[in-house]
Design an enzyme around this catalytic site. Sequence first.
Site, PDB file in Angstrom:
ATOM      1  CB  CYS A   1      11.700  29.386  33.240  1.00 64.75           C
ATOM      2  SG  CYS A   1      10.099  29.631  34.031  1.00 64.75           S
TER       3      CYS A   1
ATOM      4  NE  ARG B   1       2.174  30.013  33.751  1.00 68.41           N
ATOM      5  CZ  ARG B   1       2.859  29.009  34.309  1.00 68.41           C
ATOM      6  NH1 ARG B   1       2.418  28.486  35.442  1.00 68.41           N
ATOM      7  NH2 ARG B   1       3.931  28.520  33.741  1.00 68.41           N
TER       8      ARG B   1
ATOM      9  CG  HIS C   1      10.775  32.113  29.151  1.00 66.88           C
ATOM     10  ND1 HIS C   1      11.310  30.878  28.910  1.00 66.88           N
ATOM     11  CD2 HIS C   1       9.995  31.995  30.257  1.00 66.88           C
ATOM     12  CE1 HIS C   1      10.860  30.022  29.823  1.00 66.88           C
ATOM     13  NE2 HIS C   1      10.059  30.670  30.651  1.00 66.88           N
TER      14      HIS C   1
HETATM   15  N1  GLN Z   1       6.561  24.876  35.378  1.00 65.34           N
HETATM   16  C1  GLN Z   1       7.368  25.944  35.977  1.00 65.34           C
HETATM   17  C2  GLN Z   1       6.502  27.078  36.562  1.00 65.34           C
HETATM   18  O1  GLN Z   1       5.374  27.257  36.172  1.00 65.34           O
HETATM   19  C3  GLN Z   1       8.320  26.527  34.951  1.00 65.34           C
HETATM   20  C4  GLN Z   1       7.606  27.212  33.795  1.00 65.34           C
HETATM   21  C5  GLN Z   1       8.556  27.636  32.682  1.00 65.34           C
HETATM   22  O2  GLN Z   1       9.585  27.040  32.438  1.00 65.34           O
HETATM   23  N2  GLN Z   1       8.153  28.713  31.965  1.00 65.34           N
HETATM   24  O3  GLN Z   1       7.004  27.833  37.404  1.00 65.34           O
END
Ligand code: GLN
Length: 234
Positions: A92, A126, A191
């Site tokens: 990520c 998101r 993840h």
């Molecule tokens: N900050 C980055 C995003 O929101 C990565 C987030 C993360 O590592 N889960 O895309």
Amino acid sequence: MKKLRLAHLYPKLLNIYGDGGNILALKKRCEWRGIEIEIDEINIGDNIEEHDIYFIGGGQDLQQTEVAKELQKHKNFLHNECNKMAVFLGICGGYQLMGHYYQPHNGERLEGIGLLDAYTVAGDKRFIGNVTVTTDLVEPRTLVGFENHSGLTYINGETEAIGTVTVGNGNNGQDKTEGARYKNAFGTYLHGSFLPKNPHFADYLIELALGTKPEPLDDSIEIVAHNALVNKKY
Ligand code: GLN
């Protein structure tokens, strides 16, 4: 059997949603086979020496900003390591910094190290939820995990996707790609943590780092857990 050296990059800053579990998976899957593995934590200000595997986890924009600046000091070294076919795994936020840049919603663009021919821009929503990917890299041909990112990643040139999403959004929710690979450098949005849920991919990374296929383990329990997540939406 060669001893493996693993560098865990910036665990104090990029290590959310259980990403440290990827280190444990690689550690145990080596130890269970009698393969010696040394794990070095690399923090801000530390020098980076040669390793066989480099891991960088995910994090929020604030932590990514600090790591992005630090990674620039090691850009040439890490490119040399990638060209020598060292193994990289970025999750990520760490994945995003393996590309050319990450443009968050607010603030300046974060320069990446460009191991992957990819770039990321913050999207309007998101992406949060389970992900299933079909891939040609390993058997079984499925990878499962959990995504939580607003970044939209686009890959180009010789950098290829790890696979195609069948559940979830993956790189950008548009082109059905998930993750990226160039030489032995891999990035993924999965993840979960990723490798314990995908032991076959963990073994693929160990094989690439060792230069030989490791002996199989009894993954009957892990594969039951993996299969329970394949195509699981909620
Ligand atoms: N900050 C980055 C995003 O929101 C990565 C987030 C993360 O590592 N889960 O895309």
